[in-house]
Design a protein around this motif. Structure first.
Motif, mmCIF file in Angstrom:
data_model
loop_
_atom_site.group_PDB
_atom_site.id
_atom_site.type_symbol
_atom_site.label_atom_id
_atom_site.label_comp_id
_atom_site.label_asym_id
_atom_site.label_seq_id
_atom_site.Cartn_x
_atom_site.Cartn_y
_atom_site.Cartn_z
ATOM 1 N N GLY A 1 10.049 7.761 4.818
ATOM 2 C CA GLY A 1 9.759 8.950 4.031
ATOM 3 C C GLY A 1 8.288 9.097 3.689
ATOM 4 O O GLY A 1 7.724 10.187 3.765
ATOM 5 N N VAL A 2 7.659 7.988 3.314
ATOM 6 C CA VAL A 2 6.232 8.039 2.979
ATOM 7 C C VAL A 2 5.402 8.359 4.218
ATOM 8 O O VAL A 2 4.493 9.199 4.176
ATOM 9 C CB VAL A 2 5.777 6.719 2.326
ATOM 10 N N LEU A 3 5.693 7.707 5.341
ATOM 11 C CA LEU A 3 4.936 7.976 6.561
ATOM 12 C C LEU A 3 5.054 9.430 6.999
ATOM 13 O O LEU A 3 4.074 10.027 7.465
ATOM 14 C CB LEU A 3 5.412 7.059 7.692
ATOM 15 N N LEU A 4 6.253 9.998 6.866
ATOM 16 C CA LEU A 4 6.486 11.368 7.326
ATOM 17 C C LEU A 4 6.236 12.411 6.241
ATOM 18 O O LEU A 4 6.270 13.605 6.533
ATOM 19 C CB LEU A 4 7.933 11.509 7.819
ATOM 20 N N GLY B 1 20.212 2.652 5.996
ATOM 21 C CA GLY B 1 19.427 1.538 5.458
ATOM 22 C C GLY B 1 19.110 1.827 4.005
ATOM 23 O O GLY B 1 19.676 2.752 3.404
ATOM 24 N N HIS B 2 18.214 1.057 3.448
ATOM 25 C CA HIS B 2 17.902 1.170 2.024
ATOM 26 C C HIS B 2 16.637 1.971 1.770
ATOM 27 O O HIS B 2 15.754 2.063 2.633
ATOM 28 C CB HIS B 2 17.751 -0.220 1.416
ATOM 29 N N GLY B 3 16.591 2.563 0.571
ATOM 30 C CA GLY B 3 15.375 3.189 0.089
ATOM 31 C C GLY B 3 14.601 2.192 -0.763
ATOM 32 O O GLY B 3 14.105 1.185 -0.266
ATOM 33 N N ILE B 4 14.545 2.446 -2.080
ATOM 34 C CA ILE B 4 13.818 1.528 -2.963
ATOM 35 C C ILE B 4 14.643 0.298 -3.326
ATOM 36 O O ILE B 4 14.126 -0.598 -4.013
ATOM 37 C CB ILE B 4 13.334 2.230 -4.245
ATOM 38 N N ALA B 5 15.900 0.207 -2.902
ATOM 39 C CA ALA B 5 16.730 -0.971 -3.185
ATOM 40 C C ALA B 5 16.325 -2.102 -2.246
ATOM 41 O O ALA B 5 17.061 -2.500 -1.339
ATOM 42 C CB ALA B 5 18.207 -0.637 -3.051
ATOM 43 N N GLY C 1 14.725 7.377 -1.246
ATOM 44 C CA GLY C 1 13.674 6.945 -0.339
ATOM 45 C C GLY C 1 12.336 7.480 -0.800
ATOM 46 O O GLY C 1 11.486 6.748 -1.310
ATOM 47 N N HIS C 2 12.159 8.798 -0.698
ATOM 48 C CA HIS C 2 10.895 9.441 -1.058
ATOM 49 C C HIS C 2 11.173 10.914 -1.331
ATOM 50 O O HIS C 2 12.018 11.529 -0.664
ATOM 51 C CB HIS C 2 9.912 9.274 0.100
ATOM 52 N N ARG D 1 0.836 -1.205 0.000
ATOM 53 C CA ARG D 1 0.000 0.000 0.000
ATOM 54 C C ARG D 1 0.872 1.256 0.000
ATOM 55 O O ARG D 1 0.623 2.192 -0.762
ATOM 56 C CB ARG D 1 -0.927 -0.012 1.209
ATOM 57 N N LEU D 2 1.901 1.280 0.854
ATOM 58 C CA LEU D 2 2.780 2.447 0.900
ATOM 59 C C LEU D 2 3.545 2.632 -0.403
ATOM 60 O O LEU D 2 3.832 3.761 -0.807
ATOM 61 C CB LEU D 2 3.754 2.321 2.076
ATOM 62 N N ARG D 3 3.837 1.531 -1.065
ATOM 63 C CA ARG D 3 4.599 1.588 -2.311
ATOM 64 C C ARG D 3 3.900 2.445 -3.364
ATOM 65 O O ARG D 3 4.562 3.105 -4.173
ATOM 66 C CB ARG D 3 4.810 0.165 -2.832
#
Length: 230
Positions: free
Chosen positions: A126-129, A110-114, A183-184, A17-19
């Motif tokens: 990033g999405v949550l914030l 940590g990782h973003g989209i990787a 990340g976002h 969903r977050l994706r």
């Protein structure tokens, strides 16, 4: 706390969903005056986690404040779902930062989209914030890359299924690369150009190094919990 009692299938559904909300479109480099860096310290199977966010001036990269949180987490250690352990205390640390002090970009250890579902901790956070984020990891999680040239700031793309997910980036000459990914609200090129400006004399880029140091000092009682100006 966020994600206190969810199952792995429920966690996977949350990632999917977050994706759909992730934004890594190409864009001009944002105006950056402050950078935040986030890190976590914990024993692998411990329920106690020490989370920290350091605020730094940019481009000087000098820390001016810390937000530190000690928390108990109960989500299991499962590769690919580590954000469900680490994101909740980092959200708490971020929320403790006064609104006027929120940084322009947050770099996460940590990782973003990787990530197999494009939802590493930097993207998840990033999405949550709704915050521009970059993932900067010491180890590969997903994808493949050709070894970059041994010179400072050389890089090669991280690829999976024909899609670029980030860069293997030489943050120090003749040392192992770090792995950066959007990340976002940051594009692939934004991440690369900004991380070039965040390198110092160590392999770990300066914002991440400061965050790692702060969390360890917090864990050993040298820094207090909560938001503190340096």
């Amino acid at each position: 706390m966020l994600y206190e009692k969810i199952t792995i299938p429920e966690a996977r559904d949350i990632q999917e969903r977050l994706r759909t909300q992730v934004d890594i479109a190409e864009r001009p480099m944002p105006d950056i005056r402050t950078i935040a860096a986030a890190d976590i310290s914990l024993n692998l199977y411990s329920t106690t986690v020490y989370a920290g966010i350091v605020l730094l001036s940019f481009p000087a990269l000098q820390p001016f404040a810390y937000s530190l949180v000690k928390a108990e987490i109960h989500f299991p250690y499962v590769p690919g779902f580590l954000a469900f352990r680490e994101v909740p205390p980092l959200v708490e640390a971020w929320n403790a930062i006064p609104l006027e002090q929120k940084a322009d970009v947050l770099i996460v250890d940590g990782h973003g989209i990787a990530h197999p579902r494009r939802m590493g901790i930097a993207t998840h956070l990033g999405v949550l914030l709704n915050q521009p984020t970059i993932g900067c990891a010491k180890k590969m999680l997903y994808g493949s890359y050709a070894e970059p040239e041994p010179t400072l700031h050389s890089y090669s793309p991280i690829i999976a299924g024909g899609e670029q997910l980030g860069f293997a980036f030489r943050s120090k000459a003749r040392t192992a690369p770090v792995f950066i990914s959007p990340g976002h609200h940051m594009s692939m090129q934004n991440c690369l150009e900004l991380m070039k400006r965040c390198t110092g004399k160590y392999r770990i880029p300066e914002p991440t190094r400061w965050a790692h140091e702060a969390v360890n000092r917090f864990r050993t009682g040298m820094l207090p919990e909560g938001y503190t100006e340096a």
